[in-house]
Design a protein around this motif. Structure first.
Motif, mmCIF file in Angstrom:
data_model
loop_
_atom_site.group_PDB
_atom_site.id
_atom_site.type_symbol
_atom_site.label_atom_id
_atom_site.label_comp_id
_atom_site.label_asym_id
_atom_site.label_seq_id
_atom_site.Cartn_x
_atom_site.Cartn_y
_atom_site.Cartn_z
ATOM 1 N N ALA A 48 0.825 -1.212 0.000
ATOM 2 C CA ALA A 48 0.000 0.000 0.000
ATOM 3 C C ALA A 48 0.855 1.257 0.000
ATOM 4 O O ALA A 48 0.558 2.223 -0.717
ATOM 5 C CB ALA A 48 -0.943 -0.006 1.201
ATOM 6 N N ASP A 49 1.921 1.272 0.778
ATOM 7 C CA ASP A 49 2.788 2.447 0.850
ATOM 8 C C ASP A 49 3.518 2.717 -0.470
ATOM 9 O O ASP A 49 3.832 3.868 -0.778
ATOM 10 C CB ASP A 49 3.808 2.308 1.975
ATOM 11 C CG ASP A 49 3.178 2.450 3.357
ATOM 12 O OD1 ASP A 49 1.999 2.847 3.448
ATOM 13 O OD2 ASP A 49 3.876 2.148 4.344
ATOM 14 N N LEU A 50 3.781 1.682 -1.236
ATOM 15 C CA LEU A 50 4.443 1.864 -2.525
ATOM 16 C C LEU A 50 3.546 2.582 -3.538
ATOM 17 O O LEU A 50 4.042 3.171 -4.495
ATOM 18 C CB LEU A 50 4.890 0.515 -3.091
ATOM 19 C CG LEU A 50 6.132 -0.090 -2.443
ATOM 20 C CD1 LEU A 50 6.230 -1.581 -2.733
ATOM 21 C CD2 LEU A 50 7.384 0.624 -2.908
ATOM 22 N N SER A 83 -1.562 5.594 -9.843
ATOM 23 C CA SER A 83 -0.640 4.561 -10.314
ATOM 24 C C SER A 83 0.569 4.508 -9.380
ATOM 25 O O SER A 83 0.872 5.469 -8.676
ATOM 26 C CB SER A 83 -0.170 4.857 -11.743
ATOM 27 O OG SER A 83 0.770 5.913 -11.756
ATOM 28 N N VAL A 84 1.230 3.378 -9.401
ATOM 29 C CA VAL A 84 2.421 3.197 -8.572
ATOM 30 C C VAL A 84 3.497 4.193 -8.988
ATOM 31 O O VAL A 84 4.128 4.828 -8.143
ATOM 32 C CB VAL A 84 2.926 1.743 -8.669
ATOM 33 C CG1 VAL A 84 4.241 1.567 -7.938
ATOM 34 C CG2 VAL A 84 1.890 0.793 -8.129
ATOM 35 N N HIS A 85 3.707 4.334 -10.300
ATOM 36 C CA HIS A 85 4.730 5.271 -10.773
ATOM 37 C C HIS A 85 4.458 6.699 -10.298
ATOM 38 O O HIS A 85 5.380 7.403 -9.889
ATOM 39 C CB HIS A 85 4.829 5.244 -12.299
ATOM 40 C CG HIS A 85 5.655 4.128 -12.816
ATOM 41 N ND1 HIS A 85 5.128 2.902 -13.136
ATOM 42 C CD2 HIS A 85 6.984 4.039 -13.054
ATOM 43 C CE1 HIS A 85 6.088 2.108 -13.555
ATOM 44 N NE2 HIS A 85 7.233 2.766 -13.514
ATOM 45 N N ALA A 86 3.189 7.102 -10.357
ATOM 46 C CA ALA A 86 2.846 8.459 -9.919
ATOM 47 C C ALA A 86 3.115 8.627 -8.429
ATOM 48 O O ALA A 86 3.657 9.654 -7.999
ATOM 49 C CB ALA A 86 1.389 8.761 -10.238
ATOM 50 N N ALA A 87 2.745 7.642 -7.648
ATOM 51 C CA ALA A 87 2.974 7.718 -6.204
ATOM 52 C C ALA A 87 4.457 7.804 -5.894
ATOM 53 O O ALA A 87 4.897 8.643 -5.100
ATOM 54 C CB ALA A 87 2.361 6.509 -5.507
ATOM 55 N N LEU A 88 5.240 6.936 -6.524
ATOM 56 C CA LEU A 88 6.683 6.921 -6.265
ATOM 57 C C LEU A 88 7.361 8.196 -6.745
ATOM 58 O O LEU A 88 8.291 8.691 -6.113
ATOM 59 C CB LEU A 88 7.312 5.692 -6.919
ATOM 60 C CG LEU A 88 6.894 4.350 -6.309
ATOM 61 C CD1 LEU A 88 7.308 3.203 -7.218
ATOM 62 C CD2 LEU A 88 7.478 4.188 -4.923
ATOM 63 N N SER A 89 6.894 8.738 -7.864
ATOM 64 C CA SER A 89 7.489 9.968 -8.400
ATOM 65 C C SER A 89 7.256 11.161 -7.493
ATOM 66 O O SER A 89 8.072 12.075 -7.434
ATOM 67 C CB SER A 89 6.925 10.259 -9.790
ATOM 68 O OG SER A 89 7.317 9.248 -10.686
ATOM 69 N N ARG A 90 6.131 11.157 -6.770
ATOM 70 C CA ARG A 90 5.821 12.265 -5.863
ATOM 71 C C ARG A 90 6.558 12.183 -4.534
ATOM 72 O O ARG A 90 6.631 13.158 -3.804
ATOM 73 C CB ARG A 90 4.324 12.319 -5.590
ATOM 74 C CG ARG A 90 3.535 12.841 -6.757
ATOM 75 C CD ARG A 90 2.163 13.197 -6.317
ATOM 76 N NE ARG A 90 1.291 12.058 -6.570
ATOM 77 C CZ ARG A 90 0.018 12.024 -6.273
ATOM 78 N NH1 ARG A 90 -0.556 13.036 -5.674
ATOM 79 N NH2 ARG A 90 -0.714 10.975 -6.549
ATOM 80 N N MET A 91 7.091 11.018 -4.217
ATOM 81 C CA MET A 91 7.791 10.841 -2.938
ATOM 82 C C MET A 91 9.165 11.494 -2.975
ATOM 83 O O MET A 91 9.770 11.641 -4.028
ATOM 84 C CB MET A 91 7.980 9.349 -2.649
ATOM 85 C CG MET A 91 6.724 8.619 -2.355
ATOM 86 S SD MET A 91 7.098 6.872 -2.097
ATOM 87 C CE MET A 91 5.461 6.210 -2.126
ATOM 88 N N SER A 92 9.641 11.814 -1.799
ATOM 89 C CA SER A 92 11.006 12.320 -1.700
ATOM 90 C C SER A 92 11.987 11.176 -1.918
ATOM 91 O O SER A 92 11.635 9.994 -1.770
ATOM 92 C CB SER A 92 11.243 12.946 -0.323
ATOM 93 O OG SER A 92 11.246 11.940 0.674
ATOM 94 N N GLY A 93 13.202 11.508 -2.230
ATOM 95 C CA GLY A 93 14.244 10.492 -2.375
ATOM 96 C C GLY A 93 14.433 9.706 -1.091
ATOM 97 O O GLY A 93 14.642 8.489 -1.119
ATOM 98 N N ALA A 94 14.345 10.388 0.036
ATOM 99 C CA ALA A 94 14.497 9.709 1.329
ATOM 100 C C ALA A 94 13.376 8.697 1.553
ATOM 101 O O ALA A 94 13.619 7.592 2.045
ATOM 102 C CB ALA A 94 14.517 10.737 2.464
#
Length: 97
Positions: free
Chosen positions: A54-56, A62-73
């Protein structure tokens, strides 16, 4: 070999590809999403796996959109959680090693 062990192993292996971290994490998500926590994991690991999947993909279509919005950390912490989940699954299924 158990489904959970194979999926956790493949998720960790996806982190070693030469593509960007967003793509690697998306691949790990796709593999982990195939795990049915109730059918494939001991009770003590079910929530951890569900939460990680779920956190991913948190907060996006979409997963890509979620991951792209996250910080590098945050992406780095997710990759560490994938490795930690694999370690726990390996301990739960020692015959698969």
């Amino acid at each position: 070999m158990s489904v959970a062990y194979e999926a956790a192993r493949d998720a960790v292996l996806s982190l070693s590809d030469e593509v960007g971290l967003v793509e690697r994490l998306a691949r790990a998500h796709d593999v982990l999403a195939t795990v049915d926590p109730v059918a494939h994991l001991p009770e003590n690991l079910r929530f951890r796996c569900e939460e990680l999947v779920a956190d991913l993909s948190y907060g996006a279509d979409s997963v890509h959109a979620a991951l792209s919005r996250m910080s590098g950390a945050d992406r780095h912490r997710l990759s560490e959680r994938i490795v930690a989940l694999f370690a726990e699954v390996a301990r739960a299924f020692p015959g698969d090693l």
